[in-house]
Design an enzyme around this catalytic site. Sequence first.
Site, PDB file in Angstrom:
ATOM      1  N   ASP A 484      41.130  54.345 133.498  1.00 26.48           N
ATOM      2  CA  ASP A 484      40.032  55.130 132.940  1.00 26.48           C
ATOM      3  C   ASP A 484      40.093  55.183 131.412  1.00 26.48           C
ATOM      4  O   ASP A 484      41.181  55.220 130.824  1.00 26.48           O
ATOM      5  CB  ASP A 484      40.118  56.550 133.518  1.00 26.48           C
ATOM      6  CG  ASP A 484      38.998  57.444 133.037  1.00 26.48           C
ATOM      7  OD1 ASP A 484      37.837  57.155 133.372  1.00 26.48           O
ATOM      8  OD2 ASP A 484      39.283  58.419 132.316  1.00 26.48           O
ATOM      9  N   GLU A 537      38.150  50.170 132.618  1.00 28.61           N
ATOM     10  CA  GLU A 537      36.869  50.770 132.247  1.00 28.61           C
ATOM     11  C   GLU A 537      36.829  50.746 130.721  1.00 28.61           C
ATOM     12  O   GLU A 537      37.321  51.646 130.061  1.00 28.61           O
ATOM     13  CB  GLU A 537      36.740  52.202 132.761  1.00 28.61           C
ATOM     14  CG  GLU A 537      35.350  52.778 132.502  1.00 28.61           C
ATOM     15  CD  GLU A 537      35.346  54.262 132.200  1.00 28.61           C
ATOM     16  OE1 GLU A 537      34.257  54.859 132.218  1.00 28.61           O
ATOM     17  OE2 GLU A 537      36.423  54.830 131.936  1.00 28.61           O
TER      18      GLU A 537
END
Length: 815
Positions: A484, A537
């Site tokens: 993330d 990401e």
Amino acid sequence: MTPPKKKATDRKAAAEEAAAKKKAAVKKTAAKKTAAAKQAAAEKAVVKKTPAEKAVVEKAAAGKAKATATTGKAAAGEPSAAPPDLPFSPAPDAADRERLLHGTHHDPHSVLGAHPVPGGVVFRALRPYARSVTVVAGELRAALHDDGDGFFSGLLPLTEVPAYRLLVAYEDTTLETEDAYGFLPTLGELDLHLIGEGRHEQLWTVLGAHPTTHQGVSGTRFSVWAPNARGVRVAGSFNFWDGTGCPMRSLGSSGVWELFVPGVGEGELYKFDIARADGSHTLRADPLARRTEVPPATSSIVHASRYEWGDEEWLARRAGTPAHEAPFSVYEVHLPSWRPGLTYRQLAEQLPAYVRDLGFTHVELMPVAEHPFGGSWGYQVTGFYAPTARLGTPDDFKFLVDALHRAGIGVLMDWVPAHFPRDEWALAEFDGRPLYEHADPLRAAHPDWGTLEFDFGRREVRNFLVANATYWCEEFHIDGLRVDAVASMLYLDYSREPGQWTPNEHGGRENLDAVAFLQEMNATVYRRNPGVVTVAEESTAWDGVTRATHHRGPSGFGGLGFGLKWNMGWMHDSLEYMSHEPVHRKYHHHEMTFSMVYAYSENYVLPISHDEVVHGKRSLVSKMPGDWWQQRANLRAYLGFMWAHPGKQLLFMGQEFAQGAEWSEAHGPDWWLLDPAYGAEADHRGVRDLVRDLNTHYRSSPALWQRDTDPAGFQWVVGDATDDNVFAFLRYDAEGTPLLAVSHLSPVVRHDYRLGVPDDVPAWHEVLNTDAERYGGSGVGAPDPVKPEPQGWHGRPASIRLTLPPLATVWLRPA
């Protein structure tokens, strides 16, 4: 001359006086003998009951005799000897006592426990609340002296330290236990060296709490990294949450504190009581706890796994084909809300069957690591090594992963190494000073989320995170990590204004420490876990996210080493295009084609994730224009385009059946839309049936995934039909077998629409049409094979004529 009578009287008086004196002398002698006998008896009783007291008494008596002799010599005018040595006191000295009571002793094992000393072995114990402590060694039972404040001590006339136990009496119970301060350290020199170097790839096996047998005794070894602490103690349910009696020892310059506590086993709650530099104390959860209490409770739990895996076949098979060359369609799940109220084991009964029925190859779990606030969806982690206790135990989570593997489904999980929350019982200023976070406040504070960023330049912190990545893969058989917020890690100026950040040593904005960390993490994960994939990401144009770490790019950096990268550009552009009314789409045509300009710059995943269906962004079907029929038709056409486009697919739960409402972690997907009693159930079921068929044809069509990262696997047929809102392209597998994908994003039927095709395919057969009636469409299509005509078109030697359904995507394969 004295009268005879008087002489007789005087003689009688003298005799009586002499008799009285004699009687007094005898009585005094008897009294001395009686006192001596009593003293001897008392000393005998002491020896029999308490050898430690016997030694003290004998030494004191010898000192008294020596002092008496010296006094006698001095009285006789002889020169006196030097004053005698004071008797040895087994009690801790004032300094040790003070440091132990205040939890600031770095080496409690040097004071407590049993130690050889001149004249015997001294025993010391620190047992708050105990009424007495007795040393038990074979048949020997010796009560220690109560020194106050929980200290007990005694000196036994032994030649060596025996094997012993402590009998500890409290007000309402008596416990017999091993002495925690009679054990060697549980961490070896190699472990400490690797920790110091930041290279312990299985850090979780040495730090934290581990039930074990040490020197033949069952208990739990506790260890924690806290280099700035003045002292560390273990507090838990096993010591009434008073760590006074469980001080840990510092293992040299490693910054690691350690203690083996006998008799403590699985299920016990604990935290670390840390004395900070200013002398204050903070009670902290274990950074490497493998199990925690259910939030909002925050204690760590002593845990040992007993799970027996059944996914050997899956693990052996998964390394056969790299992820970027294999079918890879992902169903993203927020476990607590997918079916609210279900545990890990209950989810294992439903989730694998559902995902398998829909044909997805993988699930991606939003963060499962422990987090205090459910509303963060798991993205503010406090327990990096513990699956959230909200849904069960760590072994229960393993059961779920195992069930998914046995159903043929890979398991990805979101991993959050970018930041952590400021909760005072967790990682923030863990030992009183910045430790896991950067020491520079400008580098530590995350500007967007009110959290703290990790200090990626500190080797022990980097080790904590790299080991954490391998931990999930090795201990829980996770098949991939979606990392993330990578962009927030890579740039020093991320969400920061000028003056709020400091350039790197080369004057640039790149966070060199974070780059090195990500490279090390990826290299380590891939080396240790064949078949695992890492996914970034990353929302910028950073060069080489999925390039090998040893290959340098134009920017001078080696690749970050990820296996795949989320294509955020495709997601934003394509959703922007789809949000426009069809009449306006010709002005935005490039938003659907631009992705092919950079499609092969990285290994991409096309993500329609949870981020796109929350916070006012609306659900996927609600982003589409038009009435309800048109919205669903647009959605179906978009999904068909997405599954045919180069790259892997990811779809968030609820979007597979056209949920109209935004997702909420409080109640999860609107499953009631699929209830046959609901009037519009067929509309939602039709979209779900399409998703199932997309996955089925996708998996059976290597042209759609085998050459995802090879430009030779894609050719435009027509990419500039702006007025028609048509996109047509060919996908090729490794053998050169094509698949033709045509997306028509206008709400009209186009008859005899000519498309150029290769001349070596004798006929084309429609294998998927998102306008099929079973999906809720109008049923316009081509049920019969379509044969090419020798008329060249779109720069190709042959062409076919199709009837294009309204707002639909059609796939055709060689018949």
